[in-house]
Design a protein around this motif. Sequence first.
Motif, PDB file in Angstrom:
ATOM      1  N   PHE A   1       0.390   5.486 -12.495  1.00  0.00           N
ATOM      2  CA  PHE A   1      -0.891   5.487 -11.782  1.00  0.00           C
ATOM      3  C   PHE A   1      -1.469   4.075 -11.685  1.00  0.00           C
ATOM      4  O   PHE A   1      -1.867   3.613 -10.613  1.00  0.00           O
ATOM      5  N   LEU A   2      -1.459   3.382 -12.825  1.00  0.00           N
ATOM      6  CA  LEU A   2      -2.009   2.021 -12.828  1.00  0.00           C
ATOM      7  C   LEU A   2      -1.187   1.086 -11.949  1.00  0.00           C
ATOM      8  O   LEU A   2      -1.728   0.241 -11.230  1.00  0.00           O
ATOM      9  N   MET A   3       0.134   1.262 -12.010  1.00  0.00           N
ATOM     10  CA  MET A   3       0.991   0.415 -11.174  1.00  0.00           C
ATOM     11  C   MET A   3       0.688   0.640  -9.699  1.00  0.00           C
ATOM     12  O   MET A   3       0.650  -0.306  -8.902  1.00  0.00           O
ATOM     13  N   GLY A   4       0.460   1.871  -9.353  1.00  0.00           N
ATOM     14  CA  GLY A   4       0.121   2.205  -7.970  1.00  0.00           C
ATOM     15  C   GLY A   4      -1.171   1.511  -7.556  1.00  0.00           C
ATOM     16  O   GLY A   4      -1.265   0.913  -6.479  1.00  0.00           O
ATOM     17  N   PHE A   5      -2.143   1.585  -8.438  1.00  0.00           N
ATOM     18  CA  PHE A   5      -3.430   0.963  -8.177  1.00  0.00           C
ATOM     19  C   PHE A   5      -3.264  -0.551  -7.978  1.00  0.00           C
ATOM     20  O   PHE A   5      -3.774  -1.146  -7.032  1.00  0.00           O
TER      21      PHE A   5
ATOM     22  N   GLY B   1       0.827  -1.202   0.000  1.00  0.00           N
ATOM     23  CA  GLY B   1       0.000   0.000   0.000  1.00  0.00           C
ATOM     24  C   GLY B   1       0.863   1.254   0.000  1.00  0.00           C
ATOM     25  O   GLY B   1       0.541   2.246  -0.649  1.00  0.00           O
ATOM     26  N   GLY B   2       1.966   1.206   0.730  1.00  0.00           N
ATOM     27  CA  GLY B   2       2.868   2.359   0.781  1.00  0.00           C
ATOM     28  C   GLY B   2       3.405   2.672  -0.605  1.00  0.00           C
ATOM     29  O   GLY B   2       3.326   3.811  -1.086  1.00  0.00           O
ATOM     30  N   VAL B   3       3.910   1.638  -1.255  1.00  0.00           N
ATOM     31  CA  VAL B   3       4.424   1.811  -2.616  1.00  0.00           C
ATOM     32  C   VAL B   3       3.291   2.267  -3.532  1.00  0.00           C
ATOM     33  O   VAL B   3       3.438   3.189  -4.342  1.00  0.00           O
ATOM     34  N   GLY B   4       2.127   1.617  -3.384  1.00  0.00           N
ATOM     35  CA  GLY B   4       0.975   1.935  -4.217  1.00  0.00           C
ATOM     36  C   GLY B   4       0.566   3.395  -4.084  1.00  0.00           C
ATOM     37  O   GLY B   4       0.389   4.098  -5.077  1.00  0.00           O
ATOM     38  N   LEU B   5       0.445   3.867  -2.840  1.00  0.00           N
ATOM     39  CA  LEU B   5       0.049   5.261  -2.619  1.00  0.00           C
ATOM     40  C   LEU B   5       1.059   6.204  -3.229  1.00  0.00           C
ATOM     41  O   LEU B   5       0.710   7.203  -3.871  1.00  0.00           O
ATOM     42  N   PHE B   6       2.351   5.882  -3.032  1.00  0.00           N
ATOM     43  CA  PHE B   6       3.402   6.737  -3.576  1.00  0.00           C
ATOM     44  C   PHE B   6       3.262   6.849  -5.096  1.00  0.00           C
ATOM     45  O   PHE B   6       3.305   7.938  -5.662  1.00  0.00           O
ATOM     46  N   LEU B   7       3.038   5.698  -5.764  1.00  0.00           N
ATOM     47  CA  LEU B   7       2.926   5.707  -7.220  1.00  0.00           C
ATOM     48  C   LEU B   7       1.662   6.444  -7.675  1.00  0.00           C
ATOM     49  O   LEU B   7       1.685   7.185  -8.662  1.00  0.00           O
ATOM     50  N   LEU B   8       0.570   6.252  -6.935  1.00  0.00           N
ATOM     51  CA  LEU B   8      -0.665   6.959  -7.283  1.00  0.00           C
ATOM     52  C   LEU B   8      -0.451   8.467  -7.222  1.00  0.00           C
ATOM     53  O   LEU B   8      -0.844   9.210  -8.126  1.00  0.00           O
ATOM     54  N   LEU B   9       0.207   8.909  -6.155  1.00  0.00           N
ATOM     55  CA  LEU B   9       0.463  10.337  -6.004  1.00  0.00           C
ATOM     56  C   LEU B   9       1.376  10.847  -7.102  1.00  0.00           C
ATOM     57  O   LEU B   9       1.148  11.915  -7.680  1.00  0.00           O
ATOM     58  N   LEU B  10       2.415  10.054  -7.395  1.00  0.00           N
ATOM     59  CA  LEU B  10       3.370  10.463  -8.423  1.00  0.00           C
ATOM     60  C   LEU B  10       2.676  10.582  -9.782  1.00  0.00           C
ATOM     61  O   LEU B  10       2.775  11.600 -10.471  1.00  0.00           O
TER      62      LEU B  10
ATOM     63  N   ILE C   1       1.969  14.077 -11.889  1.00  0.00           N
ATOM     64  CA  ILE C   1       2.433  14.349 -13.252  1.00  0.00           C
ATOM     65  C   ILE C   1       1.252  14.756 -14.143  1.00  0.00           C
ATOM     66  O   ILE C   1       1.328  15.723 -14.900  1.00  0.00           O
ATOM     67  N   LEU C   2       0.145  14.016 -13.996  1.00  0.00           N
ATOM     68  CA  LEU C   2      -1.055  14.352 -14.782  1.00  0.00           C
ATOM     69  C   LEU C   2      -1.500  15.793 -14.505  1.00  0.00           C
ATOM     70  O   LEU C   2      -1.816  16.551 -15.427  1.00  0.00           O
ATOM     71  N   LEU C   3      -1.500  16.127 -13.226  1.00  0.00           N
ATOM     72  CA  LEU C   3      -1.910  17.477 -12.825  1.00  0.00           C
ATOM     73  C   LEU C   3      -0.998  18.517 -13.478  1.00  0.00           C
ATOM     74  O   LEU C   3      -1.456  19.522 -14.049  1.00  0.00           O
ATOM     75  N   PHE C   4       0.308  18.224 -13.414  1.00  0.00           N
ATOM     76  CA  PHE C   4       1.284  19.147 -14.015  1.00  0.00           C
ATOM     77  C   PHE C   4       0.996  19.333 -15.508  1.00  0.00           C
ATOM     78  O   PHE C   4       0.992  20.456 -16.031  1.00  0.00           O
ATOM     79  N   LEU C   5       0.694  18.219 -16.199  1.00  0.00           N
ATOM     80  CA  LEU C   5       0.432  18.294 -17.644  1.00  0.00           C
ATOM     81  C   LEU C   5      -0.822  19.128 -17.933  1.00  0.00           C
ATOM     82  O   LEU C   5      -0.866  19.912 -18.883  1.00  0.00           O
ATOM     83  N   MET C   6      -1.841  18.960 -17.066  1.00  0.00           N
ATOM     84  CA  MET C   6      -3.073  19.705 -17.269  1.00  0.00           C
ATOM     85  C   MET C   6      -2.856  21.194 -17.052  1.00  0.00           C
ATOM     86  O   MET C   6      -3.314  22.031 -17.843  1.00  0.00           O
TER      87      MET C   6
ATOM     88  N   PRO D   1       5.638  12.119 -23.719  1.00  0.00           N
ATOM     89  CA  PRO D   1       5.855  10.776 -23.127  1.00  0.00           C
ATOM     90  C   PRO D   1       5.486  10.764 -21.652  1.00  0.00           C
ATOM     91  O   PRO D   1       5.102   9.730 -21.103  1.00  0.00           O
ATOM     92  N   LEU D   2       5.555  11.942 -21.022  1.00  0.00           N
ATOM     93  CA  LEU D   2       5.198  12.021 -19.605  1.00  0.00           C
ATOM     94  C   LEU D   2       3.760  11.570 -19.370  1.00  0.00           C
ATOM     95  O   LEU D   2       3.444  10.976 -18.346  1.00  0.00           O
ATOM     96  N   PHE D   3       2.908  11.868 -20.347  1.00  0.00           N
ATOM     97  CA  PHE D   3       1.505  11.498 -20.205  1.00  0.00           C
ATOM     98  C   PHE D   3       1.361   9.985 -20.049  1.00  0.00           C
ATOM     99  O   PHE D   3       0.708   9.488 -19.132  1.00  0.00           O
TER     100      PHE D   3
END
Length: 319
Positions: free
Chosen positions: A277-281, A236-245, A249-254, A268-270
């Motif tokens: 995100f999916l890996m985090g999930f 879950g720790g790794v997952g949350l970190f990846l979700l946030l990351l 990035i998505l937020l930054f792109l928007m 490519p960042l997209f």
Amino acid sequence: MNLSVIIPVYNEEDVLSILHDSLYEILRGISKTWEIVYVDDGSKDDSFGLVKRFALHDPEHVKAIALRRNFGQTAAIAAGIDYARGDILVLMDADMQNDPEDIPRLLEKIEDGYDVVSGWRVDRKDDYLKRVLPSKIANKIISWVTGVYLHDYGCTLKAYRRDVITDFRLYGEMHRFIPAYAGYVGAKITEVKVKHHTRKYGKTKYGLERTIKVILDLFTVKFLISFSQKPIYIFGGVGLFLLLLGGGILLFLMVRRLAVGISPFNSPLFFASIMIFLMGFQSLLMGLIAELLVRTYHEAQDKPTYTILEIVGNGEGAD
Ligand code: UDP
Ligand code: MG
């Protein structure tokens, strides 16, 4: 039965009589009831024939167990522990590199109230580059990772109070991690300097490759010790970190799209952010599945999530 000395044996016919005599000399002098448990690990020579003779000669004090094939030192030790009757278990090698004379000194520390007394070969007589140096590095890493600081995890000569180690199943090269596990269940651990001799009889069964196995086993042990009860903390720790990351990035792109008008879809960042995100999930879901496994494990085996030191007073306890 107070004391069981457990000895894994693999092709050691040259040394067994010498070992046996010197063990008798030492054990006769101690004030406990004792037994020696030899576990023959599928030897190709006459090792089992010899220990069997010892056992037939003095069945009260000697047990000889033969495994069907060579399962490895750890499995042999596990068998020895399963069949030993003592409250105190002393493990040692058969090859006389460990010295039976050290056993009473280990026992003294057990009497002092320690649960694990770890032998430390201060002056180790093995090949320096192939054995001593890799093992020094491994000891530092194991101490650091497990939080149980010992100079010599690899020394088989150690004494244990039985109740702190019986729940630990042994696989691979794991017998050296028994003290780390004992530390996890709250055992009191100390070290005693022990003698070490060059191998005068037979040959060593190991080389450098063992260090690699030991390091890999360390991953398992660390995982079991730190996260076996709450795997969601690591997944879950790794997952949350990846979700946030990924989300970040998505937020930054928007924001960039709105501010400077660069389309996120060509970057490519997209794609990276979607993947992260999916890996985090996934990792979060894996954590939840691991949690289910842990519950099954504890509930199916009725394994408590704690270990008890002592219960004083009358009254119904758990059974
Ligand atoms: N041993 C065993 N099964 C094996 C390899 C070794 O029971 O597959 C026993 C061996 O007979 C000895 C102990 O484990 O009593 C330690 O082995 P060795 O002395 O070769 O290791 P080293 O002292 O070189 O680390
Ligand atoms: Mg040896």
